[in-house]
Design a protein around this motif. Sequence first.
Motif, PDB file in Angstrom:
ATOM      1  N   ASN A 149      -3.658   2.000  -0.015  1.00  0.00           N
ATOM      2  CA  ASN A 149      -3.972   3.428   0.103  1.00  0.00           C
ATOM      3  C   ASN A 149      -4.033   4.094  -1.267  1.00  0.00           C
ATOM      4  O   ASN A 149      -4.841   4.989  -1.487  1.00  0.00           O
ATOM      5  CB  ASN A 149      -2.910   4.132   0.958  1.00  0.00           C
ATOM      6  CG  ASN A 149      -2.791   3.537   2.345  1.00  0.00           C
ATOM      7  OD1 ASN A 149      -1.723   3.065   2.731  1.00  0.00           O
ATOM      8  ND2 ASN A 149      -3.873   3.518   3.107  1.00  0.00           N
ATOM      9  N   PHE A 150      -3.172   3.654  -2.172  1.00  0.00           N
ATOM     10  CA  PHE A 150      -3.141   4.180  -3.545  1.00  0.00           C
ATOM     11  C   PHE A 150      -3.441   3.015  -4.473  1.00  0.00           C
ATOM     12  O   PHE A 150      -2.606   2.156  -4.701  1.00  0.00           O
ATOM     13  CB  PHE A 150      -1.767   4.789  -3.831  1.00  0.00           C
ATOM     14  CG  PHE A 150      -1.694   5.580  -5.105  1.00  0.00           C
ATOM     15  CD1 PHE A 150      -2.827   6.052  -5.735  1.00  0.00           C
ATOM     16  CD2 PHE A 150      -0.460   5.870  -5.674  1.00  0.00           C
ATOM     17  CE1 PHE A 150      -2.748   6.793  -6.904  1.00  0.00           C
ATOM     18  CE2 PHE A 150      -0.355   6.610  -6.839  1.00  0.00           C
ATOM     19  CZ  PHE A 150      -1.505   7.076  -7.455  1.00  0.00           C
ATOM     20  N   ILE A 151      -4.678   2.977  -4.988  1.00  0.00           N
ATOM     21  CA  ILE A 151      -5.143   1.829  -5.770  1.00  0.00           C
ATOM     22  C   ILE A 151      -4.868   2.060  -7.250  1.00  0.00           C
ATOM     23  O   ILE A 151      -5.227   3.100  -7.807  1.00  0.00           O
ATOM     24  CB  ILE A 151      -6.649   1.581  -5.541  1.00  0.00           C
ATOM     25  CG1 ILE A 151      -6.925   1.354  -4.050  1.00  0.00           C
ATOM     26  CG2 ILE A 151      -7.139   0.400  -6.362  1.00  0.00           C
ATOM     27  CD1 ILE A 151      -8.395   1.237  -3.712  1.00  0.00           C
ATOM     28  N   LEU A 152      -4.226   1.068  -7.892  1.00  0.00           N
ATOM     29  CA  LEU A 152      -3.908   1.131  -9.316  1.00  0.00           C
ATOM     30  C   LEU A 152      -4.773   0.141 -10.094  1.00  0.00           C
ATOM     31  O   LEU A 152      -5.182  -0.891  -9.554  1.00  0.00           O
ATOM     32  CB  LEU A 152      -2.426   0.819  -9.541  1.00  0.00           C
ATOM     33  CG  LEU A 152      -1.415   1.729  -8.826  1.00  0.00           C
ATOM     34  CD1 LEU A 152      -0.008   1.226  -9.049  1.00  0.00           C
ATOM     35  CD2 LEU A 152      -1.556   3.168  -9.289  1.00  0.00           C
ATOM     36  N   GLU A 153      -5.006   0.443 -11.370  1.00  0.00           N
ATOM     37  CA  GLU A 153      -5.820  -0.419 -12.222  1.00  0.00           C
ATOM     38  C   GLU A 153      -4.999  -1.448 -12.984  1.00  0.00           C
ATOM     39  O   GLU A 153      -5.551  -2.287 -13.681  1.00  0.00           O
ATOM     40  CB  GLU A 153      -6.603   0.444 -13.232  1.00  0.00           C
ATOM     41  CG  GLU A 153      -7.581   1.418 -12.592  1.00  0.00           C
ATOM     42  CD  GLU A 153      -8.678   0.704 -11.821  1.00  0.00           C
ATOM     43  OE1 GLU A 153      -9.073  -0.402 -12.243  1.00  0.00           O
ATOM     44  OE2 GLU A 153      -9.147   1.247 -10.803  1.00  0.00           O
ATOM     45  N   ASP A 154      -3.685  -1.367 -12.886  1.00  0.00           N
ATOM     46  CA  ASP A 154      -2.794  -2.300 -13.578  1.00  0.00           C
ATOM     47  C   ASP A 154      -2.961  -3.697 -12.964  1.00  0.00           C
ATOM     48  O   ASP A 154      -2.595  -3.933 -11.819  1.00  0.00           O
ATOM     49  CB  ASP A 154      -1.349  -1.813 -13.440  1.00  0.00           C
ATOM     50  CG  ASP A 154      -0.370  -2.570 -14.327  1.00  0.00           C
ATOM     51  OD1 ASP A 154      -0.695  -3.695 -14.733  1.00  0.00           O
ATOM     52  OD2 ASP A 154       0.703  -2.017 -14.609  1.00  0.00           O
ATOM     53  N   ARG A 155      -3.489  -4.643 -13.735  1.00  0.00           N
ATOM     54  CA  ARG A 155      -3.786  -5.982 -13.205  1.00  0.00           C
ATOM     55  C   ARG A 155      -2.527  -6.799 -12.934  1.00  0.00           C
ATOM     56  O   ARG A 155      -2.595  -7.837 -12.257  1.00  0.00           O
ATOM     57  CB  ARG A 155      -4.696  -6.759 -14.167  1.00  0.00           C
ATOM     58  CG  ARG A 155      -5.983  -6.042 -14.543  1.00  0.00           C
ATOM     59  CD  ARG A 155      -6.700  -5.473 -13.340  1.00  0.00           C
ATOM     60  NE  ARG A 155      -7.132  -6.502 -12.407  1.00  0.00           N
ATOM     61  CZ  ARG A 155      -7.633  -6.266 -11.212  1.00  0.00           C
ATOM     62  NH1 ARG A 155      -7.754  -5.010 -10.791  1.00  0.00           N
ATOM     63  NH2 ARG A 155      -8.006  -7.246 -10.429  1.00  0.00           N
TER      64      ARG A 155
END
Length: 267
Positions: A149-155
């Motif tokens: 639901n809350f997408i982060l860019e931290d791989r």
Amino acid sequence: MITLTVLSGPDAGSVFPLAHDVIVIGRSNTCDVMLHDAALGRRHCEIRQEGGRVLLTDLGSVNGTFVNDQPERVSTQVLKNHDEISFGKSRLRIEFLEKEENLTVSAASTGNTPPRLLLRVIEGKDTGKVCELQSGVTRLTVGRGQEANFILEDRRVSRIHFAVEATPTGFLLIDEGSLNGTFVNDNPTRISRLELHGGEILRLSDTRIQVEISSSGDKTVFVSAPPFLAPAQPPLPITPPEISTRPSQQETASLSKDYGTKLQHWA
């Protein structure tokens, strides 16, 4: 209805929705929940609904049954919604509807609208992003996967790293078996589940998320990070003014005149 979700172990990811009053868990195929964990007993433990309570009972297993992160094995214990049960190499989460009267009392006692939860990224690639648990929604997932639901860019964050669930008493954070762990404030110990009160700083790899909970009106409860204070610098040494021992041009001219006068006198 009771739902058991396997969080870790050989059957990780399996979900068992069960409507029985008595649920037996073990590695035997006669159990209501059969797990492929060799460290379990054939009939390891049972979950029983009795008198409005949910009871966990160990059935004399060799390796024991444990609840949440308590080190002591249990014989019989009353379970709460979202408790986690560990045995062998497996860990399960139990979910069930609390007693209806508890929900009613909780809502009536506050006399206010339900609290709101806000997640604000304060450090990392997603700094400034904000996500709110919408009214009527009971579960919010956070991670780098498109299904979150809350997408982060931290791989370095897992596809579904953690979830926040609304409960009758507030909000519960649950780590979803993330690879690099979920940490709170400056505590070096990774957490599996935690009741949120507002003000927590969640650490996921290179990302920091601040938890904000408004309990009444528009007032938001949170703790700001302390300001950065530069270390004090030692005072600079005081250098005394340089005193020259060489005569100035004026002094040299005066000396030369006096010296010439003396020579004339002697002559």
